[in-house]
Write a protein that holds these residues in place. Structure first.
Motif, PDB file in Angstrom:
ATOM      1  N   ARG A   1      10.690   8.839  -8.328  1.00 27.73           N
ATOM      2  CA  ARG A   1      10.714   8.702  -6.859  1.00 27.73           C
ATOM      3  C   ARG A   1      10.513   7.234  -6.500  1.00 27.73           C
ATOM      4  NH1 ARG A   1      10.221  12.146  -2.756  1.00 27.73           N
ATOM      5  NH2 ARG A   1       9.666  14.013  -3.941  1.00 27.73           N
ATOM      6  N   TYR A   2      11.602   6.530  -6.307  1.00 21.80           N
ATOM      7  CA  TYR A   2      11.491   5.080  -6.093  1.00 21.80           C
ATOM      8  C   TYR A   2      12.431   4.564  -5.010  1.00 21.80           C
ATOM      9  CZ  TYR A   2      15.767   5.066  -8.865  1.00 21.80           C
ATOM     10  OH  TYR A   2      17.043   5.323  -9.303  1.00 21.80           O
ATOM     11  N   LYS A   3      13.201   5.464  -4.380  1.00 22.72           N
ATOM     12  CA  LYS A   3      14.212   4.964  -3.444  1.00 22.72           C
ATOM     13  C   LYS A   3      13.662   4.732  -2.031  1.00 22.72           C
ATOM     14  CE  LYS A   3      18.149   6.302  -6.086  1.00 22.72           C
ATOM     15  NZ  LYS A   3      19.466   6.909  -6.190  1.00 22.72           N
TER      16      LYS A   3
ATOM     17  N   SER B   1       0.809  -1.222   0.000  1.00 20.93           N
ATOM     18  CA  SER B   1       0.000   0.000   0.000  1.00 20.93           C
ATOM     19  C   SER B   1       0.843   1.272   0.000  1.00 20.93           C
ATOM     20  CB  SER B   1      -0.907   0.028   1.236  1.00 20.93           C
ATOM     21  OG  SER B   1      -1.851  -1.016   1.204  1.00 20.93           O
ATOM     22  N   PHE B   2       1.966   1.249   0.683  1.00 22.05           N
ATOM     23  CA  PHE B   2       2.663   2.514   0.959  1.00 22.05           C
ATOM     24  C   PHE B   2       4.004   2.686   0.253  1.00 22.05           C
ATOM     25  CE2 PHE B   2      -0.305   2.025   4.509  1.00 22.05           C
ATOM     26  CZ  PHE B   2      -0.990   3.214   4.356  1.00 22.05           C
ATOM     27  N   TYR B   3       4.468   1.682  -0.420  1.00 25.99           N
ATOM     28  CA  TYR B   3       5.650   1.879  -1.270  1.00 25.99           C
ATOM     29  C   TYR B   3       5.148   1.909  -2.713  1.00 25.99           C
ATOM     30  CZ  TYR B   3      10.031   0.974  -3.732  1.00 25.99           C
ATOM     31  OH  TYR B   3      11.101   1.044  -4.599  1.00 25.99           O
ATOM     32  N   ARG B   4       4.962   3.113  -3.209  1.00 27.17           N
ATOM     33  CA  ARG B   4       4.380   3.311  -4.530  1.00 27.17           C
ATOM     34  C   ARG B   4       5.388   4.034  -5.408  1.00 27.17           C
ATOM     35  NH1 ARG B   4       1.552   0.066  -5.697  1.00 27.17           N
ATOM     36  NH2 ARG B   4       0.457   1.303  -7.258  1.00 27.17           N
TER      37      ARG B   4
ATOM     38  N   ASN C   1      14.209  14.291  -3.540  1.00 24.33           N
ATOM     39  CA  ASN C   1      13.392  14.224  -4.754  1.00 24.33           C
ATOM     40  C   ASN C   1      13.263  12.823  -5.329  1.00 24.33           C
ATOM     41  OD1 ASN C   1      12.902  16.998  -4.726  1.00 24.33           O
ATOM     42  ND2 ASN C   1      14.937  17.367  -5.629  1.00 24.33           N
ATOM     43  N   GLU C   2      13.961  11.875  -4.728  1.00 23.85           N
ATOM     44  CA  GLU C   2      13.889  10.509  -5.274  1.00 23.85           C
ATOM     45  C   GLU C   2      13.478   9.465  -4.245  1.00 23.85           C
ATOM     46  OE1 GLU C   2      17.791  10.091  -6.949  1.00 23.85           O
ATOM     47  OE2 GLU C   2      18.753  10.236  -4.992  1.00 23.85           O
TER      48      GLU C   2
END
Ligand code: PLP
Length: 422
Positions: A125-127, A117-120, A183-184
């Motif tokens: 922005r993926y780190k 649910s919370f790692y989108r 920002n990532e």
């Protein structure tokens, strides 16, 4: 808190005599060896069994025995609603609203569910920021979530490392890493208390700083070593999500069930993806067996399977004790107990070790992690032979956690005495 501690055994006895929580020890089974009570400083790994646990589990066995399936609605504690009996106490432990908390599943399962649910991640922005040497289960879970979304763990996972020559992380350094990658970063996923060093992170400051950097950064905590050990205000701190296990400081038995926190602000967000099952569905229509998932309000809407009654009964027994003792009193005693242990360790004849847990009581819970300079395993084995249950971590760390519910100042004194002569 006393102005100063003393190395005299009489001082320990005096602290025990005036300890307002001293009667709680009688509520627990203390393991023995040759009819001698062991000094059990391993409550950070597997908490001891409350004497009341058996009756809580037997109640459910009895209802199952006499009622069979009818126990779901007609048991003394109807199984249909069983998780509700845990929610308020669990919410108190972490400083949450009841609707922000649910007890279900096991810890790593929940960690994975919450990351669904919370790692989108998005291409920009993926780190994920996490601790270097986080508990292995958390490392594996994060690594595979990252891969699951098509990213490379070596690129996507940013590990927080202490400064050269230091063992624990400084809040300012954690914040600097967040700022540098603001920002990532999609997710910050830390242990509330690090299992290895015993360091308690400033969850409030870290969360606030992350949200100031970007509202798109999600902050989650694994509270396995924090719940039942330190005080928290997850709701007020604006933490997005958290989960914990119940078998460490929470004394709910091996493999025990887990707790989950999901901040109120996410509770009604139907656009968040989640894995679902019938137990998360609205209770009014749960048994109608209809099409179309209607989630319950709040964290309860993340449930999938029907409640695991037997481990939950054990958890309920333990939560009742926490409600009775109260975290404020427990933490007060914990600071005295661990401070006393630290004092005795630092004021004895043995000098071939250091304590890597922060000396600042605001940055730790019960646990002290002792790094041995030489023969650590031999010292540990000698202590074990002398009736002390602590925890050895390769290559050189002895972890000890006197817990305020059932450990005494006298035990701390005996531990230090044996440590200095081992
Ligand atoms: C104890 C602990 C675990 C264990 O996970 P289970 O799913 O309960 O086996 C995971 N993470 C941390 C940080 C722990 O301390």
């Amino acid at each position: 808190m006393p102005e100063t501690y003393s190395t005299d055994k009489s001082f320990a006895l005096q602290l025990d005599a005036t300890d307002p929580l001293k009667h709680f020890r009688e509520r627990f089974h203390i393991p023995t060896q040759n009819n001698q009570e062991l000094i059990y400083f391993c409550g950070n790994s597997l908490g001891l069994q409350p004497k009341s646990t058996r009756a809580y589990i037997e109640q459910e066995l009895t209802d199952w025995q006499h009622l069979g399936v009818e126990g779901h609605l007609h048991g003394k504690n109807p199984w249909f609603y069983y998780h509700h009996f845990l929610t308020e106490s669990a919410a108190r432990l972490v400083g949450a609203l009841p609707k922000e908390v649910v007890v279900m599943n096991a810890l790593t399962v929940n960690l994975n569910l919450l990351m669904i649910s919370f790692y989108r991640p998005t291409p920009k922005r993926y780190k994920v920021i996490m601790e270097y040497m986080a508990f292995p289960s958390d490392q594996y879970a994060v690594e595979n979530q990252v891969k699951f979304h098509g990213y490379d763990p070596f690129d996507a996972i940013i590990e927080l490392t202490p400064r050269e020559g230091e063992a624990t992380l400084r809040t300012e350094d954690i914040q600097a890493v967040i700022a540098q990658h603001q920002n990532e970063v999609a997710l910050i996923m830390l242990g509330g208390v690090n299992y290895y060093t015993g360091q308690l992170f400033d969850m409030e400051a870290i969360t606030r700083f992350a949200k100031q950097c970007s509202n798109d950064i999600v902050v989650g905590f694994d509270l396995a070593h924090a719940t039942g050990n330190v005080r928290m205000q997850l709701h007020d701190w604006d933490v997005d999500f958290a989960c914990w296990c119940s078998y460490k400081y929470l004394n709910s038995g091996p493999g025990g069930t887990s707790g989950v926190f999901i901040h109120e602000k996410h509770a009604q967000n139907q656009s968040l993806p989640r894995l679902s099952g019938w137990w998360g569905n609205d209770e009014k229509t749960r048994f109608k067996m209809q099409k179309g998932f209607i989630p319950q309000e709040g964290a309860a809407g993340w449930q999938m399977s029907n409640a695991q009654i037997l481990p939950m009964a054990a958890h309920r027994a333990s939560l009742a004790i926490f409600d009775e003792a109260g975290m404020e009193a427990l933490v007060h005693k914990s600071k005295l107990l661990t401070g006393y242990l630290e004092f005795l360790l630092l004021n004895g004849k043995r000098k071939d070790f250091s304590i890597i847990t922060p000396a600042d009581p605001a940055q730790r819970g019960c646990q002290l992690s002792i790094v041995m300079q030489q023969n650590g395993k031999a010292v540990f084995d000698t202590l074990t032979q002398q009736g002390i249950i602590a925890d050895w971590r390769e290559p050189d760390v002895i972890r000890v956690a006197p817990v305020p519910l059932y450990n005494t100042f006298e035990e701390v004194w005996h531990f230090a005495d044996r440590f200095h002569s081992a």
